[in-house]
Design a protein around this motif. Structure first.
Motif, PDB file in Angstrom:
ATOM      1  N   PRO A 139      -4.313  -7.229  -4.581  1.00 22.39           N
ATOM      2  CA  PRO A 139      -4.648  -7.961  -3.885  1.00 22.39           C
ATOM      3  C   PRO A 139      -3.807  -8.032  -2.239  1.00 22.39           C
ATOM      4  O   PRO A 139      -4.380  -8.505  -1.261  1.00 22.39           O
ATOM      5  CB  PRO A 139      -4.803  -9.442  -4.261  1.00 22.39           C
ATOM      6  N   LEU A 140      -2.724  -7.575  -2.312  1.00 23.28           N
ATOM      7  CA  LEU A 140      -2.029  -7.421  -1.021  1.00 23.28           C
ATOM      8  C   LEU A 140      -1.982  -6.167  -0.264  1.00 23.28           C
ATOM      9  O   LEU A 140      -1.639  -6.421   1.018  1.00 23.28           O
ATOM     10  CB  LEU A 140      -0.571  -7.800  -1.439  1.00 23.28           C
ATOM     11  N   VAL A 141      -1.989  -5.272  -0.926  1.00 21.87           N
ATOM     12  CA  VAL A 141      -1.970  -3.928  -0.247  1.00 21.87           C
ATOM     13  C   VAL A 141      -2.678  -3.481   0.902  1.00 21.87           C
ATOM     14  O   VAL A 141      -2.115  -3.226   1.907  1.00 21.87           O
ATOM     15  CB  VAL A 141      -2.129  -2.660  -1.102  1.00 21.87           C
ATOM     16  N   ALA A 142      -4.011  -3.869   1.165  1.00 23.69           N
ATOM     17  CA  ALA A 142      -4.718  -3.714   2.417  1.00 23.69           C
ATOM     18  C   ALA A 142      -4.090  -4.382   3.402  1.00 23.69           C
ATOM     19  O   ALA A 142      -4.181  -3.722   4.633  1.00 23.69           O
ATOM     20  CB  ALA A 142      -6.077  -4.107   2.092  1.00 23.69           C
ATOM     21  N   ASP A 143      -3.898  -5.881   3.552  1.00 21.24           N
ATOM     22  CA  ASP A 143      -3.346  -6.479   4.512  1.00 21.24           C
ATOM     23  C   ASP A 143      -1.682  -5.808   4.927  1.00 21.24           C
ATOM     24  O   ASP A 143      -1.569  -5.806   6.187  1.00 21.24           O
ATOM     25  CB  ASP A 143      -2.871  -7.916   4.021  1.00 21.24           C
ATOM     26  N   GLN A 144      -1.161  -5.409   4.148  1.00 20.60           N
ATOM     27  CA  GLN A 144       0.311  -4.818   4.375  1.00 20.60           C
ATOM     28  C   GLN A 144       0.088  -3.468   5.142  1.00 20.60           C
ATOM     29  O   GLN A 144       0.529  -3.276   6.096  1.00 20.60           O
ATOM     30  CB  GLN A 144       1.007  -4.567   3.053  1.00 20.60           C
ATOM     31  N   VAL A 145      -0.910  -2.462   4.683  1.00 19.28           N
ATOM     32  CA  VAL A 145      -1.212  -1.311   5.139  1.00 19.28           C
ATOM     33  C   VAL A 145      -1.770  -1.366   6.718  1.00 19.28           C
ATOM     34  O   VAL A 145      -1.464  -0.645   7.434  1.00 19.28           O
ATOM     35  CB  VAL A 145      -1.550  -0.167   4.350  1.00 19.28           C
ATOM     36  N   ALA A 146      -2.527  -2.256   6.764  1.00 19.08           N
ATOM     37  CA  ALA A 146      -3.376  -2.417   7.936  1.00 19.08           C
ATOM     38  C   ALA A 146      -2.146  -2.670   9.202  1.00 19.08           C
ATOM     39  O   ALA A 146      -2.459  -2.558  10.210  1.00 19.08           O
ATOM     40  CB  ALA A 146      -4.191  -3.589   7.765  1.00 19.08           C
ATOM     41  N   ILE A 147      -1.332  -3.848   8.827  1.00 22.17           N
ATOM     42  CA  ILE A 147      -0.226  -4.261   9.508  1.00 22.17           C
ATOM     43  C   ILE A 147       0.961  -3.215   9.887  1.00 22.17           C
ATOM     44  O   ILE A 147       1.116  -2.798  10.959  1.00 22.17           O
ATOM     45  CB  ILE A 147       0.195  -5.592   9.162  1.00 22.17           C
ATOM     46  N   ASN A 148       1.592  -2.898   8.993  1.00 21.16           N
ATOM     47  CA  ASN A 148       2.567  -2.025   8.969  1.00 21.16           C
ATOM     48  C   ASN A 148       2.696  -1.253   7.690  1.00 21.16           C
ATOM     49  O   ASN A 148       3.577  -1.779   6.900  1.00 21.16           O
ATOM     50  CB  ASN A 148       3.778  -2.849   9.483  1.00 21.16           C
ATOM     51  N   HIS A 149       2.355  -0.012   7.532  1.00 22.85           N
ATOM     52  CA  HIS A 149       2.612   0.492   6.225  1.00 22.85           C
ATOM     53  C   HIS A 149       3.859   0.983   5.722  1.00 22.85           C
ATOM     54  O   HIS A 149       4.413   1.148   4.558  1.00 22.85           O
ATOM     55  CB  HIS A 149       1.784   2.025   6.148  1.00 22.85           C
ATOM     56  N   ARG A 150       4.693   0.763   6.780  1.00 21.26           N
ATOM     57  CA  ARG A 150       6.295   1.152   6.498  1.00 21.26           C
ATOM     58  C   ARG A 150       6.975   0.097   5.812  1.00 21.26           C
ATOM     59  O   ARG A 150       8.047   0.123   5.393  1.00 21.26           O
ATOM     60  CB  ARG A 150       6.995   1.309   7.732  1.00 21.26           C
ATOM     61  N   LYS A 151       6.350  -1.200   5.959  1.00 20.02           N
ATOM     62  CA  LYS A 151       7.047  -2.398   5.016  1.00 20.02           C
ATOM     63  C   LYS A 151       6.049  -2.884   3.866  1.00 20.02           C
ATOM     64  O   LYS A 151       6.301  -3.741   3.087  1.00 20.02           O
ATOM     65  CB  LYS A 151       6.986  -3.449   6.247  1.00 20.02           C
ATOM     66  N   ALA A 152       5.078  -1.950   3.560  1.00 13.92           N
ATOM     67  CA  ALA A 152       4.164  -2.215   2.509  1.00 13.92           C
ATOM     68  C   ALA A 152       4.847  -1.659   0.972  1.00 13.92           C
ATOM     69  O   ALA A 152       5.730  -0.997   1.160  1.00 13.92           O
ATOM     70  CB  ALA A 152       2.743  -1.360   2.607  1.00 13.92           C
ATOM     71  N   ASP A 153       4.470  -2.331   0.302  1.00 13.64           N
ATOM     72  CA  ASP A 153       4.594  -2.178  -1.429  1.00 13.64           C
ATOM     73  C   ASP A 153       3.868  -1.068  -1.729  1.00 13.64           C
ATOM     74  O   ASP A 153       2.960  -1.161  -2.548  1.00 13.64           O
ATOM     75  CB  ASP A 153       4.683  -3.483  -2.256  1.00 13.64           C
ATOM     76  N   ILE A 154       4.364   0.415  -1.273  1.00 12.19           N
ATOM     77  CA  ILE A 154       3.682   1.456  -1.664  1.00 12.19           C
ATOM     78  C   ILE A 154       4.576   2.478  -2.310  1.00 12.19           C
ATOM     79  O   ILE A 154       5.735   2.364  -2.058  1.00 12.19           O
ATOM     80  CB  ILE A 154       2.811   2.049  -0.634  1.00 12.19           C
TER      81      ILE A 154
END
Length: 192
Positions: free
Chosen positions: A102-117
């Motif tokens: 439920p979190l990944v889309a918001d993270q990568v849309a804003i800044n993928h470098r700080k996303a949990d990926i």
């Protein structure tokens, strides 16, 4: 307050669509439970609708080294860079579902470098960002960096193709002022 229209251009009624387009729209409605506004907005120009979705399907529905979640992650990241509300919201919802996160889309849309990926996904998105923002500078080193993460040359083509296609899609959605369906905002917010 009344809702704004879903597009600056006329949106045809489903009953008035050419048979092949109407069948596709109704099939999507049956599967999703609603008709995503992109189908109605692009139906304004039937020949372009057909070409758009043929290329979309060729990129997004194929087998290969990228998962369906990877593909949606590329779309969501690219759409964030292009400030495309429709695609961030719609493809972000699909990404949340495909990644069961439920979190990944918001993270990568804003800044993928700080996303949990993963590091592999980060390399993939770094490349998508370069295709979006500075494609003229792509060099052999970019391919080498992706190969280190196990991407084949065909996978790299897919990353670039998806990024470029959604660059077009983002620009069309922005120019039409296409609005996302309300259903997309809540989809995939709870983990399965």
């Amino acid at each position: 307050m009344s809702k704004p229209p879903i597009s600056r251009y006329p949106v045809p009624e489903i009953k008035d669509l050419p048979d092949d387009i109407r069948e596709r729209v109704l099939a999507v409605q049956e599967k999703a439970g609603f008709v995503p506004n992109v189908f109605l907005a692009l139906a304004h120009r039937p020949d372009e609708f057909r070409a758009f979705f043929a290329y979309h399907d060729a990129l997004m529905e194929k087998k290969g080294g990228l998962t369906k979640a990877d593909r949606e992650m590329i779309v969501t990241t690219t759409s964030g860079l292009n400030n495309c509300q429709y695609c961030v919201v719609a493809h972000g919802a699909i990404l949340r579902i495909r990644a069961n996160d439920p979190l990944v889309a918001d993270q990568v849309a804003i800044n993928h470098r700080k996303a949990d990926i993963t590091a592999r996904q980060r390399a993939m998105l770094d490349f998508a960002v370069k295709v979006t923002n500075d494609s003229k500078s792509i060099a052999d080193e970019d391919f080498a960096a992706l190969r280190e993460h196990g991407f084949s040359d065909e996978d790299i083509w897919d990353i670039a193709g998806i990024t470029a296609f959604f660059g077009l899609s983002n620009r069309m959605a922005n120019f039409m002022s296409m609005r996302p369906n309300e259903q997309f905002y809540t989809m995939g917010r709870e983990p399965r």
